[in-house]
Design a protein around this motif. Structure first.
Motif, PDB file in Angstrom:
ATOM      1  N   LEU A   1       0.818  -1.215   0.000  1.00 20.91           N
ATOM      2  CA  LEU A   1       0.000   0.000   0.000  1.00 20.91           C
ATOM      3  C   LEU A   1       0.853   1.267   0.000  1.00 20.91           C
ATOM      4  N   PHE A   2       2.087   1.156   0.507  1.00 24.11           N
ATOM      5  CA  PHE A   2       2.924   2.344   0.675  1.00 24.11           C
ATOM      6  C   PHE A   2       4.148   2.379  -0.244  1.00 24.11           C
ATOM      7  N   VAL A   3       4.402   1.281  -0.961  1.00 27.09           N
ATOM      8  CA  VAL A   3       5.614   1.190  -1.773  1.00 27.09           C
ATOM      9  C   VAL A   3       5.722   2.317  -2.788  1.00 27.09           C
ATOM     10  N   ASP A   4       4.622   2.645  -3.441  1.00 26.63           N
ATOM     11  CA  ASP A   4       4.667   3.686  -4.474  1.00 26.63           C
ATOM     12  C   ASP A   4       5.077   5.042  -3.905  1.00 26.63           C
ATOM     13  N   ASN A   5       4.779   5.267  -2.628  1.00 30.23           N
ATOM     14  CA  ASN A   5       5.147   6.548  -1.997  1.00 30.23           C
ATOM     15  C   ASN A   5       6.588   6.558  -1.500  1.00 30.23           C
ATOM     16  N   TRP A   6       7.144   5.378  -1.269  1.00 28.76           N
ATOM     17  CA  TRP A   6       8.506   5.292  -0.743  1.00 28.76           C
ATOM     18  C   TRP A   6       9.560   5.607  -1.804  1.00 28.76           C
ATOM     19  N   PHE A   7       9.307   5.200  -3.031  1.00 27.69           N
ATOM     20  CA  PHE A   7      10.330   5.311  -4.075  1.00 27.69           C
ATOM     21  C   PHE A   7       9.788   6.153  -5.235  1.00 27.69           C
ATOM     22  N   GLN A   8       9.915   7.457  -5.127  1.00 26.61           N
ATOM     23  CA  GLN A   8       9.300   8.361  -6.101  1.00 26.61           C
ATOM     24  C   GLN A   8      10.303   9.063  -7.015  1.00 26.61           C
ATOM     25  N   GLN A   9      11.576   8.819  -6.841  1.00 25.70           N
ATOM     26  CA  GLN A   9      12.573   9.476  -7.678  1.00 25.70           C
ATOM     27  C   GLN A   9      13.557   8.466  -8.260  1.00 25.70           C
ATOM     28  N   PRO A  10      13.065   7.569  -9.099  1.00 24.63           N
ATOM     29  CA  PRO A  10      13.964   6.577  -9.709  1.00 24.63           C
ATOM     30  C   PRO A  10      14.903   7.230 -10.716  1.00 24.63           C
ATOM     31  N   THR A  11      16.089   6.654 -10.864  1.00 27.17           N
ATOM     32  CA  THR A  11      17.075   7.194 -11.806  1.00 27.17           C
ATOM     33  C   THR A  11      17.508   6.161 -12.847  1.00 27.17           C
ATOM     34  N   ILE A  12      17.107   4.910 -12.664  1.00 27.36           N
ATOM     35  CA  ILE A  12      17.515   3.846 -13.589  1.00 27.36           C
ATOM     36  C   ILE A  12      16.309   3.422 -14.403  1.00 27.36           C
ATOM     37  N   ASP A  13      16.315   3.768 -15.690  1.00 29.86           N
ATOM     38  CA  ASP A  13      15.150   3.497 -16.532  1.00 29.86           C
ATOM     39  C   ASP A  13      15.381   2.426 -17.597  1.00 29.86           C
ATOM     40  N   THR A  14      16.538   1.766 -17.555  1.00 31.79           N
ATOM     41  CA  THR A  14      16.801   0.608 -18.420  1.00 31.79           C
ATOM     42  C   THR A  14      17.630  -0.398 -17.626  1.00 31.79           C
ATOM     43  N   ASP A  15      17.488  -1.675 -17.949  1.00 37.20           N
ATOM     44  CA  ASP A  15      18.237  -2.681 -17.180  1.00 37.20           C
ATOM     45  C   ASP A  15      19.736  -2.595 -17.461  1.00 37.20           C
ATOM     46  N   GLU A  16      20.146  -1.977 -18.588  1.00 32.98           N
ATOM     47  CA  GLU A  16      21.570  -1.822 -18.877  1.00 32.98           C
ATOM     48  C   GLU A  16      22.262  -0.943 -17.834  1.00 32.98           C
ATOM     49  N   LYS A  17      21.501  -0.055 -17.178  1.00 32.82           N
ATOM     50  CA  LYS A  17      22.075   0.861 -16.192  1.00 32.82           C
ATOM     51  C   LYS A  17      22.220   0.229 -14.808  1.00 32.82           C
ATOM     52  N   ILE A  18      21.688  -0.976 -14.621  1.00 32.07           N
ATOM     53  CA  ILE A  18      21.821  -1.666 -13.331  1.00 32.07           C
ATOM     54  C   ILE A  18      23.248  -2.179 -13.199  1.00 32.07           C
ATOM     55  N   ASN A  19      23.927  -1.818 -12.119  1.00 33.13           N
ATOM     56  CA  ASN A  19      25.290  -2.322 -11.950  1.00 33.13           C
ATOM     57  C   ASN A  19      25.291  -3.622 -11.138  1.00 33.13           C
ATOM     58  N   ILE A  20      26.443  -4.233 -11.046  1.00 37.05           N
ATOM     59  CA  ILE A  20      26.574  -5.535 -10.391  1.00 37.05           C
ATOM     60  C   ILE A  20      26.149  -5.470  -8.924  1.00 37.05           C
ATOM     61  N   PHE A  21      26.535  -4.419  -8.226  1.00 35.22           N
ATOM     62  CA  PHE A  21      26.227  -4.312  -6.796  1.00 35.22           C
ATOM     63  C   PHE A  21      24.732  -4.115  -6.563  1.00 35.22           C
TER      64      PHE A  21
END
Length: 266
Positions: free
Chosen positions: A119-139
């Protein structure tokens, strides 16, 4: 287990594997309601039909898995790194997990608590910066893998845990959901392979059960194809709240039923 029961369980698997509602919890509940005895084959069946569900991911996102370019090896590496925590913890605590699988109250409470979180997840993470899986790093991939481990508890959705883990790592909802789908492939392939290896003697002794597994995987594949497309569209339009309310209702129903003395045979 009859063919009808196998088809019903496979439909439940296909519908719920990639939704944030816990496929394991739903299969346990439906198996109990259908009066399916919890013998060794039933336990094996509920794991092995995941093959059909993960095949749906591979087919829908075949370019991610089979079109080779400079980013492909990095993609595979991130999946391998992310799946390692679940493989290690699943191996070390397999017996304890099996014990929890026999606890209907664990399933009910996990569904209820997980619903409140959604119910609250959408409010917790409102400023994402990674919009493609290529930008996900190993860590970041490794941290998402640790989030996925929470789903070793029955009733905690693997999909929900890994998507929330992705959003916590600044992934957009859609990218977090898709990475969760990709991560399901090695995770469930490993679990299914291990279960088949352990149950090979059971299948050799009763070859007629192979027909049930074949039918179950085909049904799970078709239903999962539809469920994945539906979930992505729903996520874009409505976020997670609708799934949170659903989990709360189902979880409460299980808890109330158990407190009133109704027996769920898990």
């Amino acid at each position: 287990m009859t063919f009808f029961q196998a088809i019903i369980i496979a439909i439940v698997e296909g519908l719920t594997e990639f939704l944030p509602v816990s496929s394991t919890g739903h299969m346990i509940i439906v198996s109990s309601l259908l009066g399916i005895s919890k013998d060794e084959f039933t336990k094996l069946f509920e794991v092995v039909i995941q093959l059909g569900a993960i095949l749906a991911v591979v087919v829908l996102y075949w370019k991610k898995f089979f079109v080779f370019d400079k980013n492909r090896m990095n993609f595979y590496l991130k999946l391998i790194v992310a799946v390692i925590p679940a493989l290690i913890l699943g191996y070390l605590f397999g017996d304890k997990i099996d014990t929890l699988l026999e606890s209907p109250m664990t399933v009910g409470v996990s569904l209820f608590v997980g619903g409140i979180i959604l119910l609250f997840v959408d409010n917790w993470f409102q400023q994402p910066t990674i919009d493609t899986d290529e930008k996900i790093n190993i860590f970041a991939a490794l941290r998402i893998g640790f989030f996925q481990c929470i789903a070793l508890i029955p009733g905690v959705s693997r999909s929900a845990a890994s998507i929330i883990g992705g959003m916590q790592q600044k992934l957009t909802r859609n990218v977090a959901a898709e990475f969760s789908f990709f991560l399901a492939v090695p995770t469930m392939a490993a679990a299914t392979g291990y279960k088949l290896l352990k149950g090979r003697e059971l299948l050799m002794a009763h070859p007629e059960n192979l027909k049930l597994l074949l039918v179950g995987n085909i049904v799970a594949f078709v239903v999962a194809m539809l469920a994945i497309k539906f979930f992505i569209d729903s996520l874009k339009k409505h976020g997670f709240k609708i799934w949170g309310y659903y989990r709360i209702v189902v979880g409460l129903a299980i808890i109330i039923a158990l407190l009133m003395g109704y027996k769920l045979e898990l």
